[in-house]
Scaffold this motif. Sequence first.
Motif, mmCIF file in Angstrom:
data_model
loop_
_atom_site.group_PDB
_atom_site.id
_atom_site.type_symbol
_atom_site.label_atom_id
_atom_site.label_comp_id
_atom_site.label_asym_id
_atom_site.label_seq_id
_atom_site.Cartn_x
_atom_site.Cartn_y
_atom_site.Cartn_z
ATOM 1 N N ASP A 1 0.870 -1.169 0.000
ATOM 2 C CA ASP A 1 0.000 0.000 0.000
ATOM 3 C C ASP A 1 0.910 1.222 0.000
ATOM 4 O OD1 ASP A 1 -1.773 2.050 0.372
ATOM 5 O OD2 ASP A 1 -2.582 1.308 2.280
ATOM 6 N N PRO A 2 1.196 1.773 -1.207
ATOM 7 C CA PRO A 2 2.136 2.884 -1.292
ATOM 8 C C PRO A 2 1.677 4.127 -0.530
ATOM 9 C CG PRO A 2 1.374 2.221 -3.498
ATOM 10 C CD PRO A 2 0.660 1.382 -2.489
ATOM 11 N N GLY A 3 0.389 4.270 -0.289
ATOM 12 C CA GLY A 3 -0.120 5.445 0.405
ATOM 13 C C GLY A 3 -0.193 5.308 1.913
ATOM 14 N N SER A 4 0.251 4.180 2.454
ATOM 15 C CA SER A 4 0.091 3.934 3.893
ATOM 16 C C SER A 4 1.056 4.731 4.760
ATOM 17 C CB SER A 4 0.271 2.449 4.192
ATOM 18 O OG SER A 4 1.638 2.081 4.088
ATOM 19 N N GLY A 5 2.190 5.146 4.187
ATOM 20 C CA GLY A 5 3.198 5.825 4.990
ATOM 21 C C GLY A 5 4.091 4.862 5.754
ATOM 22 N N VAL A 6 3.807 3.571 5.672
ATOM 23 C CA VAL A 6 4.614 2.555 6.346
ATOM 24 C C VAL A 6 5.711 2.107 5.379
ATOM 25 C CG1 VAL A 6 4.572 0.225 7.352
ATOM 26 C CG2 VAL A 6 2.631 1.770 7.709
ATOM 27 N N PRO A 7 6.971 2.075 5.845
ATOM 28 C CA PRO A 7 8.048 1.636 4.960
ATOM 29 C C PRO A 7 7.751 0.261 4.359
ATOM 30 C CG PRO A 7 8.952 2.500 7.002
ATOM 31 C CD PRO A 7 7.461 2.423 7.177
ATOM 32 N N THR A 8 8.187 0.063 3.135
ATOM 33 C CA THR A 8 7.895 -1.167 2.399
ATOM 34 C C THR A 8 8.322 -2.409 3.169
ATOM 35 O OG1 THR A 8 8.090 0.007 0.311
ATOM 36 C CG2 THR A 8 8.283 -2.380 0.224
ATOM 37 N N TYR A 9 9.528 -2.404 3.723
ATOM 38 C CA TYR A 9 9.990 -3.603 4.418
ATOM 39 C C TYR A 9 9.108 -3.916 5.625
ATOM 40 C CZ TYR A 9 12.235 -1.538 8.551
ATOM 41 O OH TYR A 9 12.472 -0.925 9.755
ATOM 42 N N LEU A 10 8.618 -2.871 6.317
ATOM 43 C CA LEU A 10 7.741 -3.106 7.470
ATOM 44 C C LEU A 10 6.377 -3.625 7.038
ATOM 45 C CD1 LEU A 10 8.408 -0.255 10.063
ATOM 46 C CD2 LEU A 10 8.875 -2.698 10.255
ATOM 47 N N ARG B 1 10.273 -16.541 -2.169
ATOM 48 C CA ARG B 1 11.686 -16.298 -2.470
ATOM 49 C C ARG B 1 11.875 -14.820 -2.802
ATOM 50 N NH1 ARG B 1 14.219 -20.804 -2.886
ATOM 51 N NH2 ARG B 1 15.446 -21.351 -4.674
ATOM 52 N N VAL B 2 13.026 -14.302 -2.431
ATOM 53 C CA VAL B 2 13.319 -12.884 -2.640
ATOM 54 C C VAL B 2 13.090 -12.499 -4.100
ATOM 55 C CG1 VAL B 2 15.121 -11.124 -2.567
ATOM 56 C CG2 VAL B 2 14.899 -12.756 -0.680
ATOM 57 N N LYS B 3 13.591 -13.311 -5.025
ATOM 58 C CA LYS B 3 13.465 -12.978 -6.451
ATOM 59 C C LYS B 3 12.002 -12.926 -6.888
ATOM 60 C CE LYS B 3 13.882 -17.633 -8.282
ATOM 61 N NZ LYS B 3 14.422 -18.486 -9.312
ATOM 62 N N ASP B 4 11.139 -13.759 -6.294
ATOM 63 C CA ASP B 4 9.719 -13.746 -6.645
ATOM 64 C C ASP B 4 9.019 -12.498 -6.108
ATOM 65 O OD1 ASP B 4 10.073 -16.188 -7.932
ATOM 66 O OD2 ASP B 4 9.464 -17.355 -6.164
ATOM 67 N N ILE C 1 10.160 -4.187 -6.444
ATOM 68 C CA ILE C 1 10.898 -3.495 -5.394
ATOM 69 C C ILE C 1 12.334 -3.991 -5.376
ATOM 70 C CG2 ILE C 1 8.887 -2.996 -3.964
ATOM 71 C CD1 ILE C 1 9.636 -5.371 -2.193
ATOM 72 N N ASN C 2 13.174 -3.289 -4.651
ATOM 73 C CA ASN C 2 14.588 -3.615 -4.546
ATOM 74 C C ASN C 2 14.776 -4.886 -3.715
ATOM 75 O OD1 ASN C 2 17.354 -3.547 -3.472
ATOM 76 N ND2 ASN C 2 17.432 -1.501 -4.386
ATOM 77 N N PRO C 3 15.650 -5.789 -4.154
ATOM 78 C CA PRO C 3 15.900 -7.007 -3.377
ATOM 79 C C PRO C 3 16.361 -6.718 -1.950
ATOM 80 C CG PRO C 3 17.080 -7.085 -5.480
ATOM 81 C CD PRO C 3 16.438 -5.740 -5.374
ATOM 82 N N ASN C 4 17.086 -5.614 -1.748
ATOM 83 C CA ASN C 4 17.545 -5.273 -0.399
ATOM 84 C C ASN C 4 16.382 -4.986 0.545
ATOM 85 O OD1 ASN C 4 20.289 -5.602 -0.948
ATOM 86 N ND2 ASN C 4 20.447 -3.518 -1.758
#
Length: 142
Positions: A16-25, A48-51, A58-61
Motif C-alpha cells: 500500500d504505497p499510500g500507507s506511509g509505512v516503509p515497504t519492508y515493514l 523467495r526474494v526474487k519472486d 521493489i529492490n531485493p535489499n
Amino acid sequence: MEVDKELPSPIEFRLDPGSGVPTYLQLVQQVEQALRLGYLKQGDQLPRVKDVVAGLAINPNTVLKAYRELEHRGLASGRRGQGTFVDGALPMVGLREQEALRRDLLRWMRTATAAGLDEEGIVALVSSALHDLHAENEEVVA
C-alpha cells in the motif's frame, strides 16, 4: 529420479504505497498478520526474494531487510540455498472464535458505514479504541 518441486508459499505480499509505512515493514506486518490468523505456520516457506522482487517491483535489499527483521524477531530463519522459513509463532485465536469475531466486526463495520463513517473514519475509530484498550490494560498492570 524425482525432482524436488518447490511448493508455493502460502502468503503473497501486497503493498500500500499510500500507507506511509516503509515497504519492508509492510512485508513484516503481513507475515505477522498471517501468523496470527493461522495462514502461516512453523515450517512454511516465505516467498523467495526474487519472486517478491518480480511481483512487487521493489529492490531485493528491501525484501532482505524485511526477512532479516523477521529473523531478529525470532519468526523466521534463512536456509542457505533453500529460502526463508517460518520458525516462530505468535498468539492466535482458534478458527471458530476468529470467524465469530470476524462476523461481529463486519456487522459493526456495516453499522459504522451506515452511520456515515468512511474507511478512514473506521480506521481512526478503531485506532482510538485500541489506544484506550492499551491504556486500560496498562492501568490494570500498574
